[in-house]
Design a protein around this motif. Sequence first.
Motif, PDB file in Angstrom:
ATOM      1  N   LEU A 249     -22.815  -3.973   1.798  1.00 12.68           N
ATOM      2  CA  LEU A 249     -21.464  -3.837   2.343  1.00 12.68           C
ATOM      3  C   LEU A 249     -21.507  -3.113   3.688  1.00 12.68           C
ATOM      4  N   ARG A 250     -22.023  -1.886   3.714  1.00  9.60           N
ATOM      5  CA  ARG A 250     -21.920  -1.111   4.949  1.00  9.60           C
ATOM      6  C   ARG A 250     -23.230  -0.495   5.436  1.00  9.60           C
ATOM      7  N   ASP A 251     -24.199  -0.266   4.570  1.00  7.28           N
ATOM      8  CA  ASP A 251     -25.445   0.379   4.983  1.00  7.28           C
ATOM      9  C   ASP A 251     -26.638  -0.452   4.527  1.00  7.28           C
ATOM     10  N   ALA A 252     -27.585  -0.652   5.429  1.00 13.11           N
ATOM     11  CA  ALA A 252     -28.814  -1.338   5.053  1.00 13.11           C
ATOM     12  C   ALA A 252     -29.552  -0.508   4.006  1.00 13.11           C
ATOM     13  N   PRO A 253     -30.174  -1.135   3.018  1.00 11.44           N
ATOM     14  CA  PRO A 253     -30.864  -0.387   1.967  1.00 11.44           C
ATOM     15  C   PRO A 253     -32.150   0.245   2.488  1.00 11.44           C
ATOM     16  N   GLU A 254     -32.621   1.235   1.748  1.00  8.98           N
ATOM     17  CA  GLU A 254     -33.895   1.856   2.091  1.00  8.98           C
ATOM     18  C   GLU A 254     -35.040   0.900   1.756  1.00  8.98           C
ATOM     19  N   GLY A 255     -36.089   0.955   2.538  1.00 10.53           N
ATOM     20  CA  GLY A 255     -37.249   0.129   2.265  1.00 10.53           C
ATOM     21  C   GLY A 255     -37.224  -1.169   3.040  1.00 10.53           C
ATOM     22  N   ALA A 256     -38.187  -2.028   2.754  1.00  8.48           N
ATOM     23  CA  ALA A 256     -38.397  -3.233   3.558  1.00  8.48           C
ATOM     24  C   ALA A 256     -38.116  -4.493   2.754  1.00  8.48           C
ATOM     25  N   TYR A 257     -36.870  -4.931   2.802  1.00  4.99           N
ATOM     26  CA  TYR A 257     -36.534  -6.253   2.273  1.00  4.99           C
ATOM     27  C   TYR A 257     -36.934  -7.301   3.312  1.00  4.99           C
ATOM     28  N   GLY A 258     -37.101  -8.544   2.847  1.00  7.23           N
ATOM     29  CA  GLY A 258     -37.488  -9.612   3.761  1.00  7.23           C
ATOM     30  C   GLY A 258     -36.413  -9.946   4.771  1.00  7.23           C
ATOM     31  N   ALA A 259     -35.144  -9.788   4.390  1.00 10.00           N
ATOM     32  CA  ALA A 259     -34.015 -10.033   5.291  1.00 10.00           C
ATOM     33  C   ALA A 259     -32.830  -9.244   4.764  1.00 10.00           C
ATOM     34  N   VAL A 260     -32.040  -8.696   5.669  1.00 13.37           N
ATOM     35  CA  VAL A 260     -30.888  -7.879   5.287  1.00 13.37           C
ATOM     36  C   VAL A 260     -29.676  -8.296   6.112  1.00 13.37           C
ATOM     37  N   GLU A 261     -28.534  -8.428   5.451  1.00 13.91           N
ATOM     38  CA  GLU A 261     -27.267  -8.655   6.116  1.00 13.91           C
ATOM     39  C   GLU A 261     -26.288  -7.572   5.690  1.00 13.91           C
ATOM     40  N   VAL A 262     -25.624  -6.950   6.677  1.00  8.13           N
ATOM     41  CA  VAL A 262     -24.610  -5.933   6.412  1.00  8.13           C
ATOM     42  C   VAL A 262     -23.251  -6.538   6.738  1.00  8.13           C
ATOM     43  N   LEU A 263     -22.337  -6.531   5.768  1.00  8.55           N
ATOM     44  CA  LEU A 263     -21.050  -7.185   5.947  1.00  8.55           C
ATOM     45  C   LEU A 263     -20.109  -6.406   6.861  1.00  8.55           C
ATOM     46  N   SER A 264     -20.087  -5.086   6.725  1.00  8.62           N
ATOM     47  CA  SER A 264     -19.136  -4.306   7.505  1.00  8.62           C
ATOM     48  C   SER A 264     -19.626  -2.861   7.617  1.00  8.62           C
ATOM     49  N   PRO A 265     -20.219  -2.477   8.755  1.00  7.42           N
ATOM     50  CA  PRO A 265     -20.743  -1.118   8.898  1.00  7.42           C
ATOM     51  C   PRO A 265     -19.701  -0.033   8.665  1.00  7.42           C
ATOM     52  N   ASP A 266     -18.425  -0.337   8.903  1.00  8.18           N
ATOM     53  CA  ASP A 266     -17.387   0.675   8.670  1.00  8.18           C
ATOM     54  C   ASP A 266     -16.708   0.520   7.314  1.00  8.18           C
ATOM     55  N   GLY A 267     -17.204  -0.411   6.481  1.00  2.00           N
ATOM     56  CA  GLY A 267     -16.652  -0.580   5.144  1.00  2.00           C
ATOM     57  C   GLY A 267     -15.338  -1.322   5.090  1.00  2.00           C
ATOM     58  N   ASP A 268     -14.907  -1.933   6.188  1.00  2.00           N
ATOM     59  CA  ASP A 268     -13.641  -2.663   6.216  1.00  2.00           C
ATOM     60  C   ASP A 268     -13.777  -3.956   5.412  1.00  2.00           C
ATOM     61  N   LEU A 269     -12.975  -4.115   4.373  1.00  2.00           N
ATOM     62  CA  LEU A 269     -13.112  -5.267   3.483  1.00  2.00           C
ATOM     63  C   LEU A 269     -12.613  -6.558   4.109  1.00  2.00           C
TER      64      LEU A 269
END
Length: 320
Positions: A249-269
């Motif tokens: 949703l707003r923060d990339a997870p810790e560690g190394a995923y193969g690809a990451v998408e963040v929907l809304s850095p400010d948490g706006d739905l």
Amino acid sequence: MPAATGVAEAAAVLRSGGLVAFPTETVYGLGANALDARAAARIFEAKARPSFDPLITHLADVTDLTALVGALPPTVAALAERFWPGPLTLIVDRPPTVPPIVTSGLDTMAVRVPDHPVARELIRQAGVPVAAPSANRFGMLSPTRAEHVVAGLGDAVDLIVDGGPTRCGIESTIVDARGGQPVVLRLGSLPVEALVEAIGPVSVRPGSSGQPVAPGTLAAHYAPRTPLRVVTAPVPARPDDGTRGYLALRDAPEGAYGAVEVLSPDGDLTGAAARLFDALHRLDATGVTEIVAERVPDTGLGRAINDRLRRAAATWQTSG
């Protein structure tokens, strides 16, 4: 074709019984003349859509509804007046002029007026109501860009009108308000809270495992080609997670995923909803072996986001 030059030609294609993909404020639709049974049949063929799943009919203006179906129940009329043009689909009785294939044999019809100038001008110039589900293969991710339509349907479509990325990014909310307490049959881009504010209490009954009573309500739907799993809290990557994708949703997870998408850095739905399918399309294209998707707060448009994630995950759960 660009929207600026393609609407007139697209309208002619619709009048001649062809298929046109076009932008709405929610997702791209795959349109055909809703009064032409053969044209509507082409939608089912192009999408590989089962004949039991009804279509949504799109109109250019609010006044077109009574011209098509006659007198309306008071709550239906009130909702149309309040929320059209907009991402609300209403259930009405099917008029004799609309062939049963459009409604999958149901005596009811799903109808809306889209809040997109290209869509409404296209329908006006075509001069007919336009049946249009999302412009993708059945059960797959909905398209929010013209290139998603090209990748998913290719030359099964006669013409694609490119209006850029869609604004809402999630399909319309579907409501049956013909009698008694209104029922939300599909969560979507119009939040339940907005409906309650306008007309009072509503009940929510999304999802179906049998004959759908409205479009897009099957329990398993809206899925990427990559298996998807929903988690309730952020999940740090394990050492071997370089082959998995992650939807945050707003923060990339810790560690190394193969690809990451963040929907809304400010948490706006609202922003998260607009980016949901686009982000899933990108993750799907990376070749990851699984997509881990975070559940979002279950309020406002978050309910619709979670609904789409749940249906996507159910596709893979039911297929083993």
